[in-house]
Design an enzyme around this catalytic site. Sequence first.
Site, PDB file in Angstrom:
ATOM      1  N   TYR A 109       0.888  -1.161   0.000  1.00  0.00           N
ATOM      2  CA  TYR A 109       0.000   0.000   0.000  1.00  0.00           C
ATOM      3  C   TYR A 109       0.922   1.206   0.000  1.00  0.00           C
ATOM      4  O   TYR A 109       1.830   1.290   0.825  1.00  0.00           O
ATOM      5  CB  TYR A 109      -0.860   0.058   1.259  1.00  0.00           C
ATOM      6  CG  TYR A 109      -1.667  -1.183   1.539  1.00  0.00           C
ATOM      7  CD1 TYR A 109      -2.547  -1.684   0.595  1.00  0.00           C
ATOM      8  CD2 TYR A 109      -1.555  -1.838   2.753  1.00  0.00           C
ATOM      9  CE1 TYR A 109      -3.292  -2.818   0.858  1.00  0.00           C
ATOM     10  CE2 TYR A 109      -2.296  -2.972   3.020  1.00  0.00           C
ATOM     11  CZ  TYR A 109      -3.168  -3.456   2.067  1.00  0.00           C
ATOM     12  OH  TYR A 109      -3.894  -4.570   2.333  1.00  0.00           O
ATOM     13  N   CYS A 112       1.392   2.841   3.505  1.00  0.00           N
ATOM     14  CA  CYS A 112       1.634   2.074   4.725  1.00  0.00           C
ATOM     15  C   CYS A 112       3.076   2.330   5.140  1.00  0.00           C
ATOM     16  O   CYS A 112       3.986   2.228   4.325  1.00  0.00           O
ATOM     17  CB  CYS A 112       1.362   0.597   4.435  1.00  0.00           C
ATOM     18  SG  CYS A 112       2.460  -0.553   5.244  1.00  0.00           S
ATOM     19  N   CYS A 115       5.594  -0.258   4.182  1.00  0.00           N
ATOM     20  CA  CYS A 115       5.892  -0.314   2.747  1.00  0.00           C
ATOM     21  C   CYS A 115       6.780   0.867   2.345  1.00  0.00           C
ATOM     22  O   CYS A 115       7.694   0.721   1.533  1.00  0.00           O
ATOM     23  CB  CYS A 115       4.604  -0.296   1.937  1.00  0.00           C
ATOM     24  SG  CYS A 115       3.486  -1.636   2.383  1.00  0.00           S
TER      25      CYS A 115
END
Length: 388
Positions: A109, A112, A115
């Site tokens: 994502y 996120c 991430c």
Amino acid sequence: MWRPTFTILRKVVFPSLKDNIRLSKIFYTTKSRLPRSTAKLTLVSAGVGVLIGAGYGGYTHYKLNSKKNVALTETEEYAFFQEAPKYQAHYKIINETDTTNLQLVLFQYQTCPFCCKVRAYLDSKGISYEIVEVDAVLRQAINWSDYKKVPILLAKVDGGYQQLFDSTAIISMLETFLRDKTLQLHEIIKFYPITKYINEDGKNTTDITNKYFIMHNSTNVHEKEKRAENEEREWRQWADRVLVHTLSPNVYRTAGEALETFKWFEEVGGWRQSFPSWECILMVYGGAAAMWMIAKRLKARHNIKDDVRQSLYDAACTWMDAVKKKGTRFLGGEQPNLADVTVYGVLSSIEGCQAFKDLRKNTDIGLWYDEMRKNMESKRGRALAINA
Ligand SMILES: *[C@@H]1O[C@H](CO)[C@@H](O)[C@H](O)[C@H]1NC(C)=O
Ligand SMILES: *[C@@H]1O[C@H](CO)[C@@H](O)[C@H](O)[C@H]1NC(C)=O
Ligand SMILES: *[C@@H]1O[C@H](CO)[C@@H](O)[C@H](O)[C@H]1NC(C)=O
Ligand SMILES: *[C@@H]1O[C@H](CO)[C@@H](O)[C@H](O)[C@H]1NC(C)=O
């Protein structure tokens, strides 16, 4: 901040839809299980992994911080696929001078923090990679994986594809790979055994032993180098255990802020280009409402101050104090180390939020952050959109 969002979407939003609206039928039928055709390879048992891990390099071995009522159950292995799962990449980062020979696909994502950390690392090394933006509701893009969270990194290796997960472990593994050219990824994962255990809530959980450690085979490491490694490791842990928990209560502080945050997620995640509009609306409005409601609970769980901004500012000041004490541009010196990259990655996940603007105004973290961004952008390859 994403993990709780999904839990809420799955456990609260979906079931209520199921009861109330026909639409739910679509969700549930598209979600039906498919036969598992992927070959899983047992690569190593944890016992062997730990032994090698301890022997290799002679000193680094991260112990699970075992709380009293944590029972170790068994170990798992990293999934290996002989054929690449079908995926549709949304964009690529291409650096023509990348000589690592890594072929990576990051399932993620966009906003996120975990991430963002992995992307920050890849960019800091000038590595080329492909991005698959996962839809938060159905998560079809990772339906081939037993691991249900992002980030997931799929790496091309001899004879197939190796699945890697856990942002911290991914960074440590790739860093080990870049530093020691004699090791292949399939060998490196043996130093990072997955431990399965039951946590305090009685849930099956996994953790990756050694995930904060970079493996190297030199037997005599200089004292100075060792200290630098320890420091880097401590700040990486701090980012995961302290900094990251200050974010959710801040970006979902009020209903208005939560909605603004999700609208920004939608924009930078390219949701409208990739996902059906009903899903975008559900994610933005459902997600904002749910997160605004549970942000308070997260606040209590992670000992965040009542004035949530203050906890965020405190974290930023703690970090900046450490950087300033160094007297260099970054904690790592004139070039960022893994701690710089981690903290930058985590903070970049809220860049478009009011909380981030307030943070810049009320602390001097902007000085370091802008230097980091300049440094990263000078190394990152060019982005290439892929049209479906
Ligand atoms: C590619 O990576 C190298 C370092 O590996 C870096 O110096 C360079 O600036 C990067 N970016 C581009 C666009 O080539
Ligand atoms: C996963 O989702 C894709 C659609 O994105 C679908 O085509 C595929 O059949 C699904 N595979 C599994 C194993 O569920
Ligand atoms: C350590 O790695 C280097 C190359 O990176 C290699 O030449 C050397 O033999 C290795 N030493 C040991 C003890 O494995
Ligand atoms: C945890 O996983 C094991 C199998 O690996 C299973 O037997 C057990 O029921 C699971 N426990 C929970 C609480 O899910």
